[in-house]
Structure formats: structure tokens, C-alpha cells
Design an enzyme around this catalytic site. Sequence first.
Site, PDB file in Angstrom:
ATOM      1  N   LYS A  76     -10.490   2.799  -1.575  1.00  0.00           N
ATOM      2  CA  LYS A  76     -10.559   2.125  -0.275  1.00  0.00           C
ATOM      3  C   LYS A  76     -11.854   2.466   0.451  1.00  0.00           C
ATOM      4  CE  LYS A  76      -7.566   1.465   3.803  1.00  0.00           C
ATOM      5  NZ  LYS A  76      -6.236   1.833   4.340  1.00  0.00           N
ATOM      6  N   CYS A  92      -5.609  -2.693   2.584  1.00  0.00           N
ATOM      7  CA  CYS A  92      -5.270  -2.691   4.006  1.00  0.00           C
ATOM      8  C   CYS A  92      -6.482  -2.910   4.927  1.00  0.00           C
ATOM      9  CB  CYS A  92      -4.493  -1.435   4.371  1.00  0.00           C
ATOM     10  SG  CYS A  92      -3.510  -1.625   5.900  1.00  0.00           S
ATOM     11  N   GLU A 135       0.832  -1.200   0.000  1.00  0.00           N
ATOM     12  CA  GLU A 135       0.000   0.000   0.000  1.00  0.00           C
ATOM     13  C   GLU A 135       0.871   1.256   0.000  1.00  0.00           C
ATOM     14  OE1 GLU A 135      -3.605   1.923   2.752  1.00  0.00           O
ATOM     15  OE2 GLU A 135      -2.152   0.535   3.633  1.00  0.00           O
TER      16      GLU A 135
END
Length: 285
Positions: free
Chosen positions: A116, A153, A43
Site C-alpha cells: 500500500k 483502500c 482489506e
Amino acid sequence: MQQVCVAAIQMACSDDSQDNIQRAMEWVRNAAGQGAQIILLPELFSGPYFCKTQQPEYFQLAEPYAGHSMLTRMQSLASELQVVLPVSFFERAGQSYFNSLAVIDADGGILGRYRKAHIPDGPGYQEKFYFSPGDSGFQVWRTRYASIGAGICWDQWFPEAARSMCLQGAELLFYPTAIGSEPEEPDIDSKAHWQTVMQGHAGANMTPLIAANRIGREQDAGVQLNFYGSSFIAGWDGQLTAGLSRDAEGIAISTFDLAQLRELRAGWGLFRDRRPELYQDLITY
């Protein structure tokens, strides 16, 4: 048989973005040289993990999706090596900022973008200051080698995200990551928990999962994080097929037969026997 070779790259990231990108490209070349066809980087690998603290100057690191300078370089690399690259980047869109991922196919074309969805907010991981919640929804892309889904993540802690992508036909799940120590609770080591949760996603969906983390100690404005690496690949049954250490750069690599896995999933009936009408609590609480 429909074999695909996948790789997770684990690397340290410095304040020098050009050096980070160049080293990432070298790691991709190394993985491709070992036969990897879909290669995952960590990431936000082009810089330090800047979300440790709230500092407005870091918004200058963001670029628009279209014409993004780092993505353009990765497109050329993907085309040259004939590899698929799910690439994490900091996106500016109008007055909004997103923690995003572009899926670059083996011809260098970008198939799409994911933003995200789950944004953490805690000591050392103050992402809500920088990123708006993603509005792209969970997606699956048909690349040259496989249909893939990708989260970023904190997304990896939510089983609903993995299940959504698998229901859409993902044959492989990818999670670029930046995770390590807890600045205010140094006795906490989430490494085993982190891996176990994602191994559960792989096993519950009978779908291999690839996670790439960074390593190293990063400090900013008095806040220090020690990223614990431990990047890994989990197979259809959740068991690890490849893994890396806590403190060394490297490549985890595995090969899967997608046709065989498709037969296994059908034979087990895990998707056939789902009862969505009984799961309404998932969207009401």
C-alpha cells in the site's frame, strides 16, 4: 469476445482470525459457484480493523510474505476452484511492516505482491503507526483471465494510482477496502463520495473497477467504527453494474467483455490524446 466474470465479497470480520479466513473461503466458493473468475475480498479481512488505535501488540498479527499461513490456504483454494484471488494481508519484512496484497493466479501460484502506497493517519484510521509506506510501486499482473491492477483502500482516493495501472495495461482495477464512520465527526458519511471518486477512475480510464468493503461495528480501546459496506463494481463508463447494501454480507458480481472494452478505449482516444509533457506539475508540487 473475451469475457471475464468478477466478484466483490462483502463480509463482517471478528476477532477470530481462523473463523474469518474460513468464512472468507466459503464466500469465495460461493462466488466461484456463480461463475466468478476473479474474486476480491475486503482489506485485512482475516481480523478486525486493528488500526483504530495505536496498540503495539497488534504487530504480532503480521507474517512474512514467503510462507504466509493465510496466503498458503488461499493458494490451495485458488488452485482448486481455478480462480484468481487478490488477497490483502499484514506483512512483516525484517524490521518493517506493510499493508500488502498478493495476487494469486488460478493455478495457485503467486504472481507478485503490492504494498500500500498511501497510508492514512487520522482518528480511527491510524495506519501510519503500523505500516511503512509501500515501496513496490503500482503494478499490473497478467493473470489467467485478465491483466489486473490493485490498490488498497486509501489508494483509491488518488487518481494517479488508477491511471498508472491503466497505462501499464490493467484491464480491471481492484481495491480491497476497510472504510466507515469517522469517530470524531459522526455526522460525516463518506459513502457517496467514496463511490463517486472510484467511479471517476473507471470512467476516466474506461476500465471496470471492483471495490470490496467490510461491514459491521468494531470497537477497540473506546474507539468505534461502523463500516458501511456498499461494495460495488463500476463499468467502463463509471456507472455501477453491481452493488451491495450497507449492512449485509454478500457478493457483487459482473461480467465484462475485455476485447470489446479494448476496442472502446482505442476508439475514444483518451490515452492517445494524453499530453504527459504538460503534466509536470503533478510531480513538482
